[in-house]
Design a protein around this motif. Structure first.
Motif, PDB file in Angstrom:
ATOM      1  N   VAL A  34      15.064   1.219   8.823  1.00 15.46           N
ATOM      2  CA  VAL A  34      14.032   1.548   7.833  1.00 15.46           C
ATOM      3  C   VAL A  34      13.696   0.257   7.092  1.00 15.46           C
ATOM      4  O   VAL A  34      14.449  -0.174   6.213  1.00 15.46           O
ATOM      5  N   GLY A  35      12.602  -0.367   7.432  1.00 15.11           N
ATOM      6  CA  GLY A  35      12.249  -1.631   6.811  1.00 15.11           C
ATOM      7  C   GLY A  35      11.486  -1.496   5.514  1.00 15.11           C
ATOM      8  O   GLY A  35      11.434  -2.422   4.712  1.00 15.11           O
ATOM      9  N   PHE A  36      10.881  -0.326   5.311  1.00 14.39           N
ATOM     10  CA  PHE A  36      10.036  -0.104   4.140  1.00 14.39           C
ATOM     11  C   PHE A  36       9.779   1.390   4.023  1.00 14.39           C
ATOM     12  O   PHE A  36       9.996   2.154   4.976  1.00 14.39           O
ATOM     13  N   THR A  37       9.338   1.809   2.856  1.00 12.17           N
ATOM     14  CA  THR A  37       9.001   3.225   2.646  1.00 12.17           C
ATOM     15  C   THR A  37       7.514   3.424   2.399  1.00 12.17           C
ATOM     16  O   THR A  37       7.073   4.545   2.155  1.00 12.17           O
ATOM     17  N   ASP A  38       6.743   2.360   2.453  1.00 12.52           N
ATOM     18  CA  ASP A  38       5.296   2.419   2.250  1.00 12.52           C
ATOM     19  C   ASP A  38       4.642   3.253   3.356  1.00 12.52           C
ATOM     20  O   ASP A  38       4.714   2.899   4.540  1.00 12.52           O
ATOM     21  N   GLN A  39       4.014   4.364   3.000  1.00 10.99           N
ATOM     22  CA  GLN A  39       3.462   5.290   3.985  1.00 10.99           C
ATOM     23  C   GLN A  39       2.298   4.694   4.761  1.00 10.99           C
ATOM     24  O   GLN A  39       2.179   4.888   5.970  1.00 10.99           O
ATOM     25  N   GLU A  40       1.425   3.971   4.092  1.00 13.14           N
ATOM     26  CA  GLU A  40       0.270   3.395   4.782  1.00 13.14           C
ATOM     27  C   GLU A  40       0.703   2.347   5.796  1.00 13.14           C
ATOM     28  O   GLU A  40       0.196   2.301   6.927  1.00 13.14           O
ATOM     29  N   LEU A  41       1.643   1.509   5.399  1.00 14.88           N
ATOM     30  CA  LEU A  41       2.147   0.492   6.324  1.00 14.88           C
ATOM     31  C   LEU A  41       2.823   1.149   7.516  1.00 14.88           C
ATOM     32  O   LEU A  41       2.619   0.742   8.668  1.00 14.88           O
ATOM     33  N   TRP A  42       3.625   2.181   7.263  1.00 16.59           N
ATOM     34  CA  TRP A  42       4.293   2.890   8.359  1.00 16.59           C
ATOM     35  C   TRP A  42       3.291   3.448   9.369  1.00 16.59           C
ATOM     36  O   TRP A  42       3.465   3.289  10.582  1.00 16.59           O
TER      37      TRP A  42
ATOM     38  N   PRO B 130       9.562   7.068   7.482  1.00 15.25           N
ATOM     39  CA  PRO B 130      10.780   6.501   6.870  1.00 15.25           C
ATOM     40  C   PRO B 130      11.616   7.561   6.158  1.00 15.25           C
ATOM     41  O   PRO B 130      12.849   7.507   6.222  1.00 15.25           O
ATOM     42  N   GLN B 131      10.986   8.513   5.494  1.00 12.75           N
ATOM     43  CA  GLN B 131      11.749   9.525   4.783  1.00 12.75           C
ATOM     44  C   GLN B 131      12.530  10.416   5.740  1.00 12.75           C
ATOM     45  O   GLN B 131      13.675  10.795   5.469  1.00 12.75           O
TER      46      GLN B 131
END
Length: 343
Positions: free
Chosen positions: A185-193, A203-204
């Protein structure tokens, strides 16, 4: 998953030569989960692979039941390995999936060999063994059974929530040998994912895997990878991600900054020009000297993540005998002939 409207066709002679085997079946079907994806089923000659440059890695042996990955992560360093099979490293890597259908039985036989000394085996360090295709082919239960039956230590790195299907096997294996699980999990940013990892669970949902494994007594670390320069590295983004990792009960967090090896670099830069054209020049400068971000930048990210981990009560990644944090392989471009032997 259903396997309806299935087309089974023997591979053309050129394809057989390509995959280095005389047992290739190509399958496609029209269900939404796999539309546009072609599966090349092969019978592998060997499934235990020695890692090139293993002295620099925390493991020497890997098992990769698949080649190519429907997670379609834009930055995936393993894209280069598709070129060894004369397959496209861009869309082809995402949609031309090689399936080693005899992986479980082959592994069981190799583990039983008198020559095998029971070394640690890492999985998911090249392409994800719990990618979407695993829901159809179900190779991992047989692989885990072989590892459990031989009490062979192993680790798994995954972005796939399908690992929870095998929770009982993982629990059984952990009773008899060293088992290390890490979720990426590198990030939790939804748009980036949604744009950079379009085929992965959110990520969640991945952090829910960490939470569930922990609730069943299986420690799970998080490989915080990749930290994406200028898109996922703002202090508040790092804080949000580490906080979420801590709340999921991760046993450790290991940051890893984006690296862009040949094959991945070209595909990533196409994506960057399409989605973030204003960042192209900054990336060209940051990665001007090769595949890796400058050392000063990597150290800065590592320091920030470690400080946040301490703040939120996450211990450092363990490197001892009881836990291992799987990390991606770093395949040398000179290792192409060895990669070909994977089939």
């Amino acid at each position: 998953m259903r396997w309806d409207n299935l087309g089974d066709t023997p591979a053309a002679p050129a394809d057989i030569a390509l995959f280095g085997t005389d047992a290739v079946t190509t399958r496609t079907f029209d269900t939404p989960e796999f539309r546009g994806i072609t599966f090349h089923e092969v019978r592998a000659r060997s499934i235990l692979n020695r890692v090139p440059g293993a002295s620099r890695m925390p493991f020497e042996w890997t098992v990769n039941p698949y080649r190519g990955c429907t997670h379609a992560c834009v930055y995936c360093f393993a894209r280069k390995t598709h070129s060894y099979l004369d397959l496209d490293t861009g869309l082809g890597f995402d949609s031309q999936i090689v399936v080693k259908i005899n992986a479980p039985e082959l592994l069981a036989r190799q583990l039983a060999s008198a020559r095998w000394q029971g070394a640690h085996i890492a999985m998911g360090t090249n392409v994800d063994c719990y990618q979407r295709a695993e829901g159809r082919y179900a190779l991992m239960p047989g692989i885990l059974t072989a590892l459990r039956d031989h009490a062979n230590p192993f680790s798994i790195l995954t972005k796939g929530t399908l690992i929870l299907r095998d929770l009982e096997l993982l629990t059984q294996a952990a009773r008899v040998t060293e088992v290390g699980i890490s979720v990426s999990v590198g990030f939790t940013d939804q748009e980036l994912w949604r744009t950079i990892e379009p085929g992965t669970p959110s990520p969640q949902r991945r952090l829910d895997v960490v939470r569930t494994l922990g609730a069943h007594g299986i420690d799970c670390g998080v490989l915080m990878a990749p930290v994406v320069p200028f898109l996922g590295d703002r202090p508040e983004q790092l804080r949000d991600t580490v906080r979420a990792i801590a709340e999921a009960g991760a046993s450790s967090v290991t940051p890893l900054v984006l690296h862009l090896r040949p094959g991945a670099r070209e595909w990533f830069m196409q994506w960057l020009r399409r989605h973030h054209p204003g960042l192209v020049r900054r990336y060209e400068r940051m990665y001007a000297d090769g595949a890796y971000a400058p050392t000063w930048y990597q150290r800065r990210i590592t320091r920030q993540v470690h400080e946040l981990a301490a703040e939120f009560g996450i211990g450092p990644a363990h490197r001892g005998t009881t836990r291992r944090t799987p990390v991606p392989e770093e395949p040398s471009l000179a290792a192409a002939p060895e990669q070909l032997t994977l089939l």
